[in-house]
Design a protein around this motif. Structure first.
Motif, short mmCIF file in Angstrom:
data_model
loop_
_atom_site.label_atom_id
_atom_site.label_comp_id
_atom_site.label_asym_id
_atom_site.label_seq_id
_atom_site.Cartn_x
_atom_site.Cartn_y
_atom_site.Cartn_z
N GLN A 95 17.21 3.71 -2.15
CA GLN A 95 17.64 2.52 -1.43
C GLN A 95 16.75 2.21 -0.23
OE1 GLN A 95 19.15 5.38 -1.55
NE2 GLN A 95 19.79 6.04 0.49
N ASP A 96 15.91 3.17 0.17
CA ASP A 96 15.05 2.98 1.34
C ASP A 96 13.59 2.93 0.92
OD1 ASP A 96 17.29 3.17 3.06
OD2 ASP A 96 17.18 5.35 3.00
N ALA A 97 13.02 1.74 0.91
CA ALA A 97 11.60 1.59 0.53
C ALA A 97 10.72 2.08 1.67
CB ALA A 97 11.29 0.13 0.21
N ILE A 98 9.86 3.05 1.37
CA ILE A 98 8.94 3.59 2.38
C ILE A 98 7.75 2.65 2.55
CG2 ILE A 98 7.46 5.54 2.99
CD1 ILE A 98 10.43 6.13 3.12
N LEU A 99 7.29 2.08 1.43
CA LEU A 99 6.24 1.06 1.47
C LEU A 99 6.76 -0.18 0.77
CD1 LEU A 99 3.03 3.15 0.62
CD2 LEU A 99 3.85 2.45 2.88
N SER A 100 6.46 -1.34 1.33
CA SER A 100 6.97 -2.59 0.75
C SER A 100 5.84 -3.61 0.60
CB SER A 100 8.09 -3.14 1.65
OG SER A 100 8.61 -4.34 1.12
N THR A 101 5.45 -3.84 -0.65
CA THR A 101 4.42 -4.83 -0.99
C THR A 101 3.18 -4.67 -0.11
OG1 THR A 101 6.31 -6.33 -1.35
CG2 THR A 101 4.12 -7.24 -1.69
N VAL A 102 2.64 -3.47 -0.10
CA VAL A 102 1.48 -3.16 0.73
C VAL A 102 0.20 -3.34 -0.06
CG1 VAL A 102 0.25 -1.30 1.91
CG2 VAL A 102 2.71 -1.60 2.27
N SER A 103 -0.75 -4.05 0.49
CA SER A 103 -2.07 -4.22 -0.10
C SER A 103 -3.12 -3.78 0.91
CB SER A 103 -2.32 -5.67 -0.52
OG SER A 103 -1.45 -6.05 -1.58
N LEU A 104 -4.06 -2.99 0.45
CA LEU A 104 -5.10 -2.47 1.33
C LEU A 104 -6.33 -2.10 0.51
CD1 LEU A 104 -6.02 -1.37 4.14
CD2 LEU A 104 -5.05 0.85 3.42
N THR A 105 -7.49 -2.48 0.99
CA THR A 105 -8.75 -2.11 0.36
C THR A 105 -9.57 -1.29 1.34
OG1 THR A 105 -8.79 -4.08 -1.04
CG2 THR A 105 -10.88 -2.94 -0.71
N VAL A 106 -9.97 -0.09 0.90
CA VAL A 106 -10.82 0.77 1.71
C VAL A 106 -12.18 0.82 1.02
CG1 VAL A 106 -11.12 3.05 2.73
CG2 VAL A 106 -8.81 2.13 2.39
N LYS A 107 -13.20 0.36 1.71
CA LYS A 107 -14.53 0.29 1.13
C LYS A 107 -15.16 1.68 1.02
CE LYS A 107 -15.23 -4.30 3.17
NZ LYS A 107 -16.00 -5.09 4.15
N PRO A 108 -16.10 1.84 0.09
CA PRO A 108 -16.79 3.13 -0.02
C PRO A 108 -17.44 3.52 1.30
CG PRO A 108 -17.27 1.75 -1.92
CD PRO A 108 -16.53 0.89 -0.94
N GLY A 109 -17.20 4.75 1.73
CA GLY A 109 -17.80 5.25 2.96
C GLY A 109 -17.08 4.85 4.23
N GLU A 110 -16.03 4.05 4.12
CA GLU A 110 -15.30 3.59 5.30
C GLU A 110 -14.30 4.63 5.75
OE1 GLU A 110 -12.77 -0.37 6.78
OE2 GLU A 110 -12.91 0.10 4.63
N THR A 111 -14.14 4.76 7.07
CA THR A 111 -13.12 5.64 7.64
C THR A 111 -11.97 4.79 8.16
OG1 THR A 111 -14.72 7.35 8.27
CG2 THR A 111 -12.61 7.35 9.42
N VAL A 112 -10.80 5.01 7.60
CA VAL A 112 -9.61 4.22 7.94
C VAL A 112 -8.56 5.16 8.52
CG1 VAL A 112 -7.71 2.86 7.03
CG2 VAL A 112 -10.03 2.42 6.25
N ALA A 113 -8.01 4.80 9.66
CA ALA A 113 -6.95 5.58 10.28
C ALA A 113 -5.61 4.87 10.08
CB ALA A 113 -7.22 5.76 11.77
N LEU A 114 -4.61 5.64 9.70
CA LEU A 114 -3.26 5.11 9.53
C LEU A 114 -2.42 5.57 10.70
CD1 LEU A 114 -2.71 5.93 5.74
CD2 LEU A 114 -3.57 3.80 6.73
N VAL A 115 -1.85 4.64 11.44
CA VAL A 115 -1.00 4.99 12.57
C VAL A 115 0.32 4.23 12.47
CG1 VAL A 115 -2.99 5.43 14.08
CG2 VAL A 115 -1.92 3.17 14.06
N GLY A 116 1.29 4.73 13.20
CA GLY A 116 2.60 4.10 13.17
C GLY A 116 3.66 5.11 13.53
N PRO A 117 4.88 4.66 13.79
CA PRO A 117 5.96 5.59 14.12
C PRO A 117 6.31 6.48 12.93
CG PRO A 117 6.82 3.37 13.79
CD PRO A 117 5.33 3.25 13.77
#
Length: 597
Positions: free
Chosen positions: A368-390
């Motif tokens: 009943q609790d969606a952890i992710l909701s309709t999330v779209s994300l593209t990470v390019k080759p070699g890219e460093t992406v940080a995920l932050v949030g509560p």
């Protein structure tokens, strides 16, 4: 899901109406050893036949006493010794074959079950304790070993003796055998009635044994936490409660089995005494010879013993049937994450492009609790992406979904343009290196723990990976250096040392995609700087996803993704997000107390 639930339900709630026919599920494991089974069967038939011949020899000896022919008497005794020799050889051969068969089959079952559970997705372990799985692999297979390696062969031998003895009893005296047959229904009825009760109790007993094992395993794996919170006595009470319930269940099973044994043995031997009384009168009236009566008595004792043995073995077979069902449940678990029948071949060289396309996901235990909701994300080759949030925003879920520990409820995840659901998990995971927040250290040497990242790595490569992870110096100071045994879950190491070994393991993997889940959280400032330098070098040319709260890690990311309540609420570099004064700026003001403007 139905099958999964069946495997993990509370012992008190499980279906208890299991049947002995469950043992047929063992046939796939027995089938490869048909020749061994045939040899054991022949040895068993030989021993049963020889056992049935012995009373005939005894009859001849007894009847020859009165003839005065010493030569014939000697020949019968010599023949009896020969028969005894055959019996001993056949019995030894049967024991060796069935015991070896039991060990071989149980080893195969353990391997099959472990092979199955090691591939099951984390969803399976959300609802079952690891200790219960281990109990099935150990305790339940031990029950099956006892049955295959002993009980079944003993049961078959007693079946042969039962029916063979009855036939020879008929040939010896139809009158006395008819009296015996009148007793049989009185013996069979309690076996059937109480046997059904035994089957239920056996299954319940095995379930509670598994529950106690799971309880103990959980407590021992967290023994430092238990002791830190002075929880020893409460934990002992919890285990004792489950253990006592298991004992109460076993006591009911033992009492029922003992009651069944009393009834069967009393009825069997009372019947033998009654038949003997009639037979003794026939001898006195010269209707039959003494040798014939002795022969009949021996056969009746053999038949009675066979019935008594079968009544005990029956409960063992029922217990084994329950154990077999529990193991087959594991083998037949329907996992929610499976490799496709025709998997797409991975590219010869990965670039590391990652795409999340409209991904929606909720953990199976909290649908009943969606952890992710309709999330779209593209990470390019070699890219460093940080995920932050509560906490609970879905940061670590990204990493779990990317490794396909779970499948999205909606949407898809692509690696180098290929939907990861269409590839073999073992193959595409080779392109990923993970450094988790809580590093897993195995009960072996430091060298083997680092080599876990690449089993074919050379010692020199391991040393280099350790240097890059700022682990080489402290490892060299350990008593045996890289050959130091670190204990279960690395208890001999500090949190920071375990983290650096996990980082060295990821460096050694040399994968195009690097996942860092709070990878520097357990390091002090000096070691964090050293490891961060290693990450800067390691992430060059690699796609890196970082879940972190540390300013040093987040600021250096090419892009920061801010998550809140399962959605991406902002993205950009550090300076851009600070200027926007949104959630990231708020989190930064709380967590990154220095260097903020």
């Amino acid at each position: 899901m139905a099958n999964n639930n069946a495997a993990v339900a509370d012992p008190r709630d499980r279906d208890k109406s299991k049947r002995i026919s469950a043992l047929k599920e063992l046939w796939p494991f027995l089938k490869p050893y048909k020749l061994m089974i045939l040899a054991a069967f022949l040895a068993l038939t030989l021993t049963a036949a020889v056992s049935l011949i012995l009373p005939l020899a005894v009859r001849r000896v007894v009847d020859t006493f009165s003839s005065g022919n010493t030569l014939i008497l000697d020949q019968y005794f010599i023949a009896a010794i020969g028969i005894a020799g055959l019996l001993s050889i056949g019995t030894a051969l049967r024991y060796a074959l069935v015991t070896r068969l039991g060990e071989r089959v149980v080893t195969d079952i353990r391997k099959a079950v472990f092979s199955r559970v090691i591939h099951l997705s984390p969803q399976f372990y959300e609802k079952i304790m690891t200790g219960e799985v281990l109990s099935r692999i150990t305790t339940d297979t031990t029950v099956i070993l006892s049955v295959i390696g002993s009980s079944i062969s003993v049961a078959l031998r007693n079946v042969f003796i039962l029916f063979g003895g009855m036939i020879l009893m008929l040939l010896t005296s139809l009158k006395l055998t008819s009296l015996v047959f009148l007793i049989v229904p009185a013996i069979i009825i309690p076996i059937l009635v109480l046997g059904r009760r035994l089957r239920t109790l056996s299954r319940e007993n095995q379930d509670w044994i598994a529950a106690s094992s799971g309880n103990a395993s959980e407590a021992l794996m967290a023994v430092q936490t238990v002791q830190a919170f002075s929880h020893e006595n409460l934990t002992k009470k919890s285990f004792n409660r489950v253990a006592e319930t298991s004992f109460s269940s076993a006591k009911k099973r033992i009492t029922t089995r003992a009651f069944l044994t009393v009834i069967v043995i009393f009825l069997v031997f009372s019947g033998v005494v009654g038949v003997l009384w009639v037979g003794a009168r026939d001898v006195r009236n010269e209707i039959m010879s003494v040798g014939m009566l002795v022969q009949f008595v021996i056969y009746s004792i053999m038949v009675a013993g066979a019935v008594a043995a079968l009544s005990e073995i029956w409960s063992e077979l029922q217990r084994a049937a329950g154990a077999t069902e529990r193991l087959i449940e594991l083998l037949n678990i329907e996992d929610t994450v499976n490799d496709p029948i025709k998997a797409v071949s991975p590219p010869k060289k990965w670039t590391g492009e990652i795409v999340f396309s409209d991904v929606t996901f909720a953990y199976p235990s909290r649908t009943q609790d969606a952890i992710l909701s309709t999330v779209s994300l593209t990470v390019k080759p070699g890219e460093t992406v940080a995920l932050v949030g509560p906490s609970g925003a879905g940061k670590s879920t990204f990493i779990q979904l990317l490794q396909r520990f779970y499948d999205p409820d909606k949407g898809a995840i692509f690696l180098d343009g290929i939907d990861i659901k269409t590839m073999n998990r073992l193959e595409f995971r080779k392109s990923i290196a993970l450094v988790p927040q809580d590093p897993v250290i195995f009960a072996t040497t430091v060298m083997d723990n680092i080599r876990f990242g690449n089993p074919v790595a050379t010692d020199a490569e391991i040393f280099e990976a350790a240097r890059s992870a700022a682990a080489h110096d402290f490892v060299c100071e350990l008593p045996q250096g890289y050959e130091t045994y670190v204990g279960e879950r690395g208890v001999m190491l500090s949190g920071g040392q375990k983290q650096r070994i996990a980082i060295a393991r990821a460096i050694l993997r040399d994968a195009p995609v690097l996942l860092l889940d709070e990878a520097t959280s357990a390091l002090d400032a000096e070691n964090e700087r050293l490891v961060q330098n290693a990450f800067d070098h390691l992430s060059k040319g690699r796609t890196t996803i970082v879940v972190a709260h540390r300013l040093a890690t987040v600021k250096k990311a090419d892009r920061i993704i801010v998550l809140d309540k399962g959605k991406i609420v902002a993205q950009g570099n550090h300076d851009k997000l600070i200027r926007e004064k949104g959630l990231y700026a708020h989190l930064a003001s709380l967590q990154f107390t220095h260097g903020m403007t």
